[in-house]
Design a protein around this motif. Structure first.
Motif, PDB file in Angstrom:
ATOM      1  N   THR A  70       0.824  -1.208   0.000  1.00 25.42           N
ATOM      2  CA  THR A  70       0.000   0.000   0.000  1.00 25.42           C
ATOM      3  C   THR A  70       0.856   1.255   0.000  1.00 25.42           C
ATOM      4  OG1 THR A  70      -1.677  -1.222   1.254  1.00 25.42           O
ATOM      5  CG2 THR A  70      -1.909   1.165   1.157  1.00 25.42           C
ATOM      6  N   LEU A  71       1.923   1.247   0.773  1.00 25.50           N
ATOM      7  CA  LEU A  71       2.822   2.398   0.806  1.00 25.50           C
ATOM      8  C   LEU A  71       3.533   2.590  -0.533  1.00 25.50           C
ATOM      9  CD1 LEU A  71       4.340   1.967   4.378  1.00 25.50           C
ATOM     10  CD2 LEU A  71       2.894   3.852   3.601  1.00 25.50           C
ATOM     11  N   CYS A  72       3.841   1.491  -1.216  1.00 27.67           N
ATOM     12  CA  CYS A  72       4.462   1.597  -2.540  1.00 27.67           C
ATOM     13  C   CYS A  72       3.522   2.290  -3.524  1.00 27.67           C
ATOM     14  CB  CYS A  72       4.836   0.210  -3.057  1.00 27.67           C
ATOM     15  SG  CYS A  72       6.272  -0.530  -2.252  1.00 27.67           S
ATOM     16  N   VAL A  73       2.251   1.910  -3.481  1.00 27.67           N
ATOM     17  CA  VAL A  73       1.270   2.550  -4.353  1.00 27.67           C
ATOM     18  C   VAL A  73       1.107   4.018  -3.986  1.00 27.67           C
ATOM     19  CG1 VAL A  73      -1.168   2.581  -5.010  1.00 27.67           C
ATOM     20  CG2 VAL A  73       0.051   0.402  -4.846  1.00 27.67           C
ATOM     21  N   ALA A  74       1.046   4.305  -2.688  1.00 27.69           N
ATOM     22  CA  ALA A  74       0.883   5.694  -2.238  1.00 27.69           C
ATOM     23  C   ALA A  74       2.070   6.550  -2.672  1.00 27.69           C
ATOM     24  CB  ALA A  74       0.729   5.729  -0.723  1.00 27.69           C
ATOM     25  N   GLN A  75       3.269   6.003  -2.603  1.00 27.90           N
ATOM     26  CA  GLN A  75       4.449   6.768  -3.004  1.00 27.90           C
ATOM     27  C   GLN A  75       4.409   7.094  -4.494  1.00 27.90           C
ATOM     28  OE1 GLN A  75       8.186   4.780  -2.345  1.00 27.90           O
ATOM     29  NE2 GLN A  75       9.400   6.603  -2.782  1.00 27.90           N
ATOM     30  N   ALA A  76       3.997   6.123  -5.318  1.00 27.41           N
ATOM     31  CA  ALA A  76       3.917   6.362  -6.760  1.00 27.41           C
ATOM     32  C   ALA A  76       2.826   7.376  -7.086  1.00 27.41           C
ATOM     33  CB  ALA A  76       3.658   5.045  -7.489  1.00 27.41           C
ATOM     34  N   ILE A  77       1.683   7.273  -6.416  1.00 27.93           N
ATOM     35  CA  ILE A  77       0.583   8.204  -6.677  1.00 27.93           C
ATOM     36  C   ILE A  77       0.941   9.615  -6.240  1.00 27.93           C
ATOM     37  CG2 ILE A  77      -1.776   8.784  -5.983  1.00 27.93           C
ATOM     38  CD1 ILE A  77      -2.406   5.850  -5.905  1.00 27.93           C
ATOM     39  N   MET A  78       1.638   9.737  -5.121  1.00 24.95           N
ATOM     40  CA  MET A  78       2.007  11.056  -4.614  1.00 24.95           C
ATOM     41  C   MET A  78       3.179  11.665  -5.375  1.00 24.95           C
ATOM     42  SD  MET A  78       1.543  10.127  -0.561  1.00 24.95           S
ATOM     43  CE  MET A  78       2.060  11.718   0.080  1.00 24.95           C
ATOM     44  N   GLY A  79       3.839  10.866  -6.217  1.00 23.78           N
ATOM     45  CA  GLY A  79       4.914  11.386  -7.054  1.00 23.78           C
ATOM     46  C   GLY A  79       6.146  11.819  -6.294  1.00 23.78           C
ATOM     47  N   ILE A  80       6.546  11.033  -5.285  1.00 17.69           N
ATOM     48  CA  ILE A  80       7.725  11.383  -4.482  1.00 17.69           C
ATOM     49  C   ILE A  80       8.764  10.276  -4.659  1.00 17.69           C
ATOM     50  CG2 ILE A  80       8.570  11.971  -2.179  1.00 17.69           C
ATOM     51  CD1 ILE A  80       5.743  12.702  -1.403  1.00 17.69           C
ATOM     52  N   PRO A  81       9.721  10.430  -5.566  1.00 13.31           N
ATOM     53  CA  PRO A  81      10.695   9.354  -5.809  1.00 13.31           C
ATOM     54  C   PRO A  81      11.592   9.056  -4.612  1.00 13.31           C
ATOM     55  CG  PRO A  81      10.653  10.941  -7.626  1.00 13.31           C
ATOM     56  CD  PRO A  81       9.879  11.545  -6.499  1.00 13.31           C
ATOM     57  N   SER A  82      11.903  10.067  -3.802  1.00  8.71           N
ATOM     58  CA  SER A  82      12.800   9.870  -2.672  1.00  8.71           C
ATOM     59  C   SER A  82      12.088   9.126  -1.546  1.00  8.71           C
ATOM     60  CB  SER A  82      13.301  11.227  -2.160  1.00  8.71           C
ATOM     61  OG  SER A  82      13.981  11.080  -0.930  1.00  8.71           O
ATOM     62  N   ASP A  83      12.653   8.003  -1.124  1.00 14.72           N
ATOM     63  CA  ASP A  83      12.057   7.236  -0.032  1.00 14.72           C
ATOM     64  C   ASP A  83      12.077   8.025   1.269  1.00 14.72           C
ATOM     65  OD1 ASP A  83      11.717   5.180  -1.812  1.00 14.72           O
ATOM     66  OD2 ASP A  83      13.470   4.047  -1.144  1.00 14.72           O
ATOM     67  N   ARG A  84      13.160   8.706   1.530  1.00 17.52           N
ATOM     68  CA  ARG A  84      13.282   9.459   2.781  1.00 17.52           C
ATOM     69  C   ARG A  84      12.239  10.578   2.851  1.00 17.52           C
ATOM     70  NH1 ARG A  84      17.343   9.429   6.264  1.00 17.52           N
ATOM     71  NH2 ARG A  84      18.654   8.324   4.751  1.00 17.52           N
ATOM     72  N   HIS A 244      18.367  -3.891  -9.310  1.00 13.97           N
ATOM     73  CA  HIS A 244      17.259  -4.462  -8.542  1.00 13.97           C
ATOM     74  C   HIS A 244      16.264  -3.377  -8.138  1.00 13.97           C
ATOM     75  CE1 HIS A 244      15.043  -6.837  -5.592  1.00 13.97           C
ATOM     76  NE2 HIS A 244      15.274  -5.883  -4.708  1.00 13.97           N
ATOM     77  N   ASN A 245      16.778  -2.269  -7.640  1.00  2.69           N
ATOM     78  CA  ASN A 245      15.899  -1.189  -7.203  1.00  2.69           C
ATOM     79  C   ASN A 245      15.167  -0.566  -8.386  1.00  2.69           C
ATOM     80  OD1 ASN A 245      14.700   0.356  -5.260  1.00  2.69           O
ATOM     81  ND2 ASN A 245      16.373   1.832  -5.080  1.00  2.69           N
ATOM     82  N   LEU A 246      15.789  -0.550  -9.564  1.00  2.18           N
ATOM     83  CA  LEU A 246      15.120  -0.029 -10.747  1.00  2.18           C
ATOM     84  C   LEU A 246      13.919  -0.892 -11.111  1.00  2.18           C
ATOM     85  CD1 LEU A 246      14.941   1.885 -13.145  1.00  2.18           C
ATOM     86  CD2 LEU A 246      16.621   0.449 -14.339  1.00  2.18           C
ATOM     87  N   ARG A 247      14.092  -2.205 -11.070  1.00  2.00           N
ATOM     88  CA  ARG A 247      12.964  -3.103 -11.364  1.00  2.00           C
ATOM     89  C   ARG A 247      11.849  -2.927 -10.335  1.00  2.00           C
ATOM     90  NH1 ARG A 247      17.229  -7.223 -12.439  1.00  2.00           N
ATOM     91  NH2 ARG A 247      17.371  -7.500 -14.699  1.00  2.00           N
ATOM     92  N   VAL A 248      12.233  -2.764  -9.077  1.00  2.45           N
ATOM     93  CA  VAL A 248      11.235  -2.583  -8.022  1.00  2.45           C
ATOM     94  C   VAL A 248      10.432  -1.310  -8.256  1.00  2.45           C
ATOM     95  CG1 VAL A 248      10.921  -2.107  -5.565  1.00  2.45           C
ATOM     96  CG2 VAL A 248      12.477  -3.921  -6.299  1.00  2.45           C
ATOM     97  N   ARG A 249      11.090  -0.230  -8.617  1.00  2.00           N
ATOM     98  CA  ARG A 249      10.401   1.046  -8.786  1.00  2.00           C
ATOM     99  C   ARG A 249       9.540   1.076 -10.042  1.00  2.00           C
ATOM    100  NH1 ARG A 249      13.312   5.821  -5.719  1.00  2.00           N
ATOM    101  NH2 ARG A 249      14.343   4.615  -4.098  1.00  2.00           N
ATOM    102  N   ILE A 250       9.936   0.324 -11.057  1.00  2.00           N
ATOM    103  CA  ILE A 250       9.077   0.202 -12.234  1.00  2.00           C
ATOM    104  C   ILE A 250       7.810  -0.568 -11.873  1.00  2.00           C
ATOM    105  CG2 ILE A 250       8.882  -0.812 -14.527  1.00  2.00           C
ATOM    106  CD1 ILE A 250      11.866  -0.263 -14.899  1.00  2.00           C
ATOM    107  N   ALA A 251       7.992  -1.697 -11.169  1.00  2.00           N
ATOM    108  CA  ALA A 251       6.838  -2.485 -10.743  1.00  2.00           C
ATOM    109  C   ALA A 251       5.936  -1.675  -9.812  1.00  2.00           C
ATOM    110  CB  ALA A 251       7.308  -3.768 -10.043  1.00  2.00           C
ATOM    111  N   GLN A 252       6.531  -0.815  -9.008  1.00  2.00           N
ATOM    112  CA  GLN A 252       5.759   0.035  -8.097  1.00  2.00           C
ATOM    113  C   GLN A 252       4.825   0.955  -8.871  1.00  2.00           C
ATOM    114  OE1 GLN A 252       8.208   2.958  -6.189  1.00  2.00           O
ATOM    115  NE2 GLN A 252       6.735   3.338  -4.547  1.00  2.00           N
ATOM    116  N   ARG A 253       5.320   1.566  -9.952  1.00  2.00           N
ATOM    117  CA  ARG A 253       4.482   2.462 -10.758  1.00  2.00           C
ATOM    118  C   ARG A 253       3.360   1.707 -11.447  1.00  2.00           C
ATOM    119  NH1 ARG A 253       9.002   4.750  -8.474  1.00  2.00           N
ATOM    120  NH2 ARG A 253       9.073   6.984  -8.888  1.00  2.00           N
TER     121      ARG A 253
END
Length: 279
Positions: A70-84, A244-253
């Protein structure tokens, strides 16, 4: 789930006769629910909690897999690439939905050079008539914008080869029409698609006879889907430094896009209307 059809009509008053209350007639039109980021988080959490397998208890782990999704989806929807920065914003805007947020562990990823340099390669982009250095992201979408399959590959790989792999991985019922550009030409590719019980439709090349296929209307929809991923869901500003993180962030979007499309179908809205989620 809250059934929007259960919303009642409350009394309304006429301005010219303030002393006489006039009950409004119930509308026959179904009330429409305006989607919000909180609503999308609730739906994603409930779906993920039902689909994900239950893991054995771990006293040290306080955030569940459903909450992470859920947080992954929220981060993509809110458009905030930085995890911190996202965790700081989520603490203020989503704290009422999540009792605890994951802590970002100390990482040396940001201090090292990009590890993508060892995996990227040079390729040629025909649509922009230029060479580039990086990767090529191959995507397979349904007409409503739902992502069906994707693959991050070297730009030197034949896109027809990757297209067959995506078609094999996609969950299909058979008889689909696959729409592609001129790069998916070739008898061998068409035969391979036919073996998978699908049909490739593409414009003819300059050295081919005109097949009468003009995809201008559907091409606009395809470009719109791509722009939704790149702009609204910040796919081009992913911020990853490892493969690895690139694949994760693509899947997140793509997970966020699929969640929004699914929720829009339930609410009777246009499938790719994402503005209310990101506002």
């Amino acid at each position: 789930m809250v059934d929007s059809t259960a919303i009642a009509v409350i009394e309304g008053f006429e301005a010219e006769r303030p002393k006489s209350a006039v009950l409004k007639q119930p509308s026959t039109e179904r009330p429409r629910c305006t989607p919000t980021s909180a609503l999308s988080c609730t739906v994603v959490y409930c779906t993920a909690d039902d689909l994900l397998p239950e893991k054995p208890g771990n006293a040290r782990r306080r955030v569940t897999d459903a909450e992470i999704a859920t947080l992954c989806v929220a981060q993509a929807i809110m458009g905030i690439p930085s995890d911190r920065r996202f965790l700081a914003v989520a603490c203020k805007r989503l704290g009422h939905l999540f009792p605890e947020l994951p802590q970002q562990p100390g990482s040396v990823e940001t201090t090292r050079r990009s590890a993508l340099a060892d995996a990227a390669d040079y390729g040629y982009c025909a649509s922009h008539s230029r060479f580039f250095w990086g990767f090529r992201l191959h995507r397979l979408f349904a007409p409503d914008g739902t992502p069906r399959a994707f693959s991050l590959a070297s730009p030197k790989r034949d896109e027809r080869e990757v297209g067959i792999e995506l078609l094999e991985r996609a969950n299909r019922s058979g008889g689909e029409i696959l729409i592609g550009d001129k790069g998916y030409a070739g008898r061998e590719f068409a035969a391979a698609v036919a073996e998978l019980d699908a049909t490739i439709v593409r414009p003819s090349r300059k050295n081919e006879a005109d097949n009468g296929i003009h995809l201008a209307p559907i091409r606009q929809r395809i470009e719109s889907i791509f722009w939704t991923c790149k702009d609204i869901l910040t796919l081009e500003r992913h911020g990853a430094r490892t493969l690895h993180n690139l694949r994760v962030r693509i899947a997140q979007r793509f997970l966020a896009l699929a969640a929004c499309v699914s929720l829009n179908h339930r609410l009777g809205r246009p499938s790719r209307a994402l503005v209310d989620y990101v506002a």
